[in-house]
Enzyme design. Structure first.
Site, short mmCIF file in Angstrom:
data_model
loop_
_atom_site.label_atom_id
_atom_site.label_comp_id
_atom_site.label_asym_id
_atom_site.label_seq_id
_atom_site.Cartn_x
_atom_site.Cartn_y
_atom_site.Cartn_z
N LYS A 220 0.63 -1.34 -0.04
CA LYS A 220 -0.05 -0.14 -0.14
C LYS A 220 0.90 1.18 -0.13
CE LYS A 220 -4.36 -1.76 1.70
NZ LYS A 220 -5.37 -1.62 2.72
N ARG A 254 -3.72 -10.01 5.30
CA ARG A 254 -4.16 -10.01 4.22
C ARG A 254 -3.05 -9.74 3.18
NH1 ARG A 254 -6.55 -6.61 0.20
NH2 ARG A 254 -8.05 -7.63 -0.98
#
Length: 274
Positions: A220, A254
């Protein structure tokens, strides 16, 4: 910090979270911010790889949620998911599968047509007013993501606001009959770079809600913007944050790279062993 043991009901079977697990990402969309998988063989290979490397959950998404994303319409999201889930169920009929969607009708279709066991909603119910009631009627676990801009005029500190918001929604879900709620603090959703790191620094605060916690930081922007690199170059930073999250008691990672996430879990588990 060793994670508190929880379990979630997966179609009548308990998935124990007494040790952290990995949720592997399968992006069945052409506009993902990182890597995506389209076509029967690519999806089948991805499923085989993730399960072989140790993933306990396969998370399938067909609607990009990158910053500035323009979602496909509901019918297109359903079409993509039907195509992908047909392959996933053929390749791994007994696998625990979650679907990444913010639409109640899409969630309903996936559970009723493919037996999907978990709904992973990045909007925390804010983009579809029917999501909470739909998940309650379906009787499946729900990943509750914090996805709201923190009110700078509120006297409450950042973490207090986040805890209050998530606690209120988790209570509402329980009142509606959702038995298994998994918290996702929402790294990258409605948060500045500084807020993302404040959240990671204080992640253990979320244990006050007494629910299992999922962390999604893989590749991210909080990594590549901090380092001045790109999503492709963010694996090392992902590993650093995975390790930090595990040390603060995360239950589910995740991740795009399952093997590397599993290695983090093994090492941190050894460090926590008494």
């Amino acid at each position: 910090m060793q994670a508190v043991a929880y379990s979630i009901n997966i179609g009548g079977h308990l998935l124990c979270l007494d040790a952290p697990i990995v949720m592997g990402i399968l992006n069945a969309t052409p506009d993902s911010f990182f890597i995506h998988h389209e076509g029967a063989e690519a999806i089948a290979m991805r499923v085989r790889q993730m399960l072989a490397e140790g993933a306990k959950i396969v998370d399938v998404g067909a609607c990009s949620t990158r910053p500035g994303f323009v979602p496909p319409d509901e019918q297109e999201e359903m079409r993509r998911l039907r195509e992908a889930l047909t392959i996933v169920r053929k390749e791994a009929p007994d696998a625990v599968v979650s679907v990444d969607t913010f639409r109640a009708n899409v969630a309903k279709m996936c559970v009723e047509e493919f037996g999907i066991q978990i709904i992973n909603d990045i909007s925390g119910g804010s983009l579809d007013a029917d999501m909470f009631s739909t998940v309650a009627s379906l009787g499946v676990p729900y990943v509750l993501t914090h996805n709201a801009v923190i009110d700078e005029t509120d006297d409450a500190p950042f973490m207090a606001q986040l805890l209050r918001d998530m606690g209120s929604k988790a209570e509402k879900l329980h009142e509606m009959g959702v038995c298994d709620v998994i918290l996702d603090p929402g790294f990258g959703f409605g948060k500045t770079l500084e807020q993302n790191y404040t959240l990671m620094r204080n992640l253990e605060v979320l244990h006050e809600l007494q629910l299992p916690m999922l962390v999604g930081v893989s590749h991210k922007s909080m990594i590549y913007k901090m380092l001045g690199t790109t999503p492709v170059e963010a694996l090392n930073g992902t590993t650093v944050l995975h390790t930090t999250a595990l040390m603060k008691g995360a239950h589910i990672l995740r991740a795009h790279e399952v093997k590397e996430a599993m290695e983090c879990i093994k090492i941190v588990s050894e460090l926590n062993r008494k």
